[in-house]
Scaffold this motif. Sequence first.
Motif, PDB file in Angstrom:
ATOM      1  N   LEU A 170       0.829  -1.201   0.000  1.00 35.26           N
ATOM      2  CA  LEU A 170       0.000   0.000   0.000  1.00 35.26           C
ATOM      3  C   LEU A 170       0.861   1.249   0.000  1.00 35.26           C
ATOM      4  O   LEU A 170       0.565   2.226  -0.705  1.00 35.26           O
ATOM      5  N   ASP A 173       1.843   2.234  -3.188  1.00 35.85           N
ATOM      6  CA  ASP A 173       0.681   2.517  -4.033  1.00 35.85           C
ATOM      7  C   ASP A 173       0.383   1.382  -5.008  1.00 35.85           C
ATOM      8  O   ASP A 173      -0.167   1.604  -6.089  1.00 35.85           O
ATOM      9  N   HIS A 175      -2.025  -1.062  -5.360  1.00 36.80           N
ATOM     10  CA  HIS A 175      -3.328  -1.400  -4.796  1.00 36.80           C
ATOM     11  C   HIS A 175      -3.723  -2.839  -5.085  1.00 36.80           C
ATOM     12  O   HIS A 175      -4.410  -3.462  -4.270  1.00 36.80           O
ATOM     13  N   THR A 179      -4.623  -5.272  -1.992  1.00 41.10           N
ATOM     14  CA  THR A 179      -5.941  -5.882  -1.845  1.00 41.10           C
ATOM     15  C   THR A 179      -5.846  -7.397  -1.818  1.00 41.10           C
ATOM     16  O   THR A 179      -6.525  -8.070  -1.019  1.00 41.10           O
ATOM     17  N   ALA A 245     -10.816  -1.127   0.620  1.00 41.34           N
ATOM     18  CA  ALA A 245      -9.701  -1.229  -0.326  1.00 41.34           C
ATOM     19  C   ALA A 245     -10.214  -1.456  -1.734  1.00 41.34           C
ATOM     20  O   ALA A 245      -9.706  -0.878  -2.702  1.00 41.34           O
ATOM     21  N   GLY A 248     -11.217   1.581  -3.352  1.00 42.26           N
ATOM     22  CA  GLY A 248     -10.138   2.516  -3.622  1.00 42.26           C
ATOM     23  C   GLY A 248      -9.992   3.622  -2.602  1.00 42.26           C
ATOM     24  O   GLY A 248      -9.533   4.719  -2.931  1.00 42.26           O
ATOM     25  N   TYR A 250      -7.952   3.883  -0.100  1.00 41.15           N
ATOM     26  CA  TYR A 250      -6.659   3.968   0.572  1.00 41.15           C
ATOM     27  C   TYR A 250      -5.586   4.388  -0.417  1.00 41.15           C
ATOM     28  O   TYR A 250      -5.694   4.159  -1.622  1.00 41.15           O
ATOM     29  N   SER A 251      -4.566   5.010   0.127  1.00 38.80           N
ATOM     30  CA  SER A 251      -3.414   5.393  -0.681  1.00 38.80           C
ATOM     31  C   SER A 251      -2.198   5.396   0.230  1.00 38.80           C
ATOM     32  O   SER A 251      -2.308   5.124   1.437  1.00 38.80           O
ATOM     33  N   HIS A 255      -4.040   5.833   5.109  1.00 39.45           N
ATOM     34  CA  HIS A 255      -4.081   4.407   5.460  1.00 39.45           C
ATOM     35  C   HIS A 255      -4.125   4.182   6.959  1.00 39.45           C
ATOM     36  O   HIS A 255      -3.722   3.123   7.442  1.00 39.45           O
TER      37      HIS A 255
END
Length: 286
Positions: A170, A173, A175, A179, A245, A248, A250-251, A255
């Motif tokens: 995460l 980045d 994703h 996930t 997650a 989308g 979270y970044s 977080h």
Amino acid sequence: MGTADDTSDDGGGHHLPAVTDFPRGFGEASWWPYIASVGAAGIYIGAALFFMGHNGASIVPAIAGPAVFGVSVVLTLTGIFGWLYHAFVANYWERAADEHSGNMLRFGMLLFLCTEIFTFGAGFVYYFFIRTGSWSGAEIPPELLSPLVAANTVLLVVSSFTFHFAEVELRKDNHRRFTALLGVTLLLGLVFIGGQIYEYNLFIIHEGFTLTSGLFASAFFGLTGLHGLHVSMGAVLILIVLARAVMGQYSAERHTSVSTVSMYWHFVDVVWLFLVAVIYIGAVAP
């Protein structure tokens, strides 16, 4: 209570979730933590009522303990859901990343875990007390230390690693990997819970080893059951994080809820290792 990943800039001087929290009209007050606390206290009351209604005591109706326990579990989960929803989910997209709020929430999680250490510590003290007393070991089931325990331990330890590397991805980045690893963590946690249910089924149905089978049984089911409840709540938290997650939410900069749930999950992992060493291996050791 501070917000999770972010802080609201609503211009009214309030911090979310208060402006959309329950009950309305109480400013910064939030009753969700109190609802969860009352439910958690009821779990212990239900356990006490269970013993008062069994073992020939019959001080209260036999159904009183399980009824209070069941209602309390529902109340606890409801309070936790409301608390987490308004802290982490409500109005998420309107908030801006705030490192200070994130640090405060992580500190709050640390304080919560400190209280959990005392909770489990009380159970371990009880076990050590009966172990140093009139300990015969006669009531220990023959299959206490089995391959199932080893497999469950491996599953939970691996789940901590998958959660850790999910956080690493995460922060990069990435994703998709984040996930996927989060999903693997949830799956391992669910399999662990299934393994513990299967173990209980073997002990209770096939070997007649129940909560009322003696002092060791009370310590065993009390500590492993409490841990199982924590793992179950952790699985619910991971499910919420996983759903977010997928959406989308979270970044690398947003977080906080991931890191706080990760702290909780690593905690239940460490507690399980202590349980295996003390309750399982320690019980059969000479």
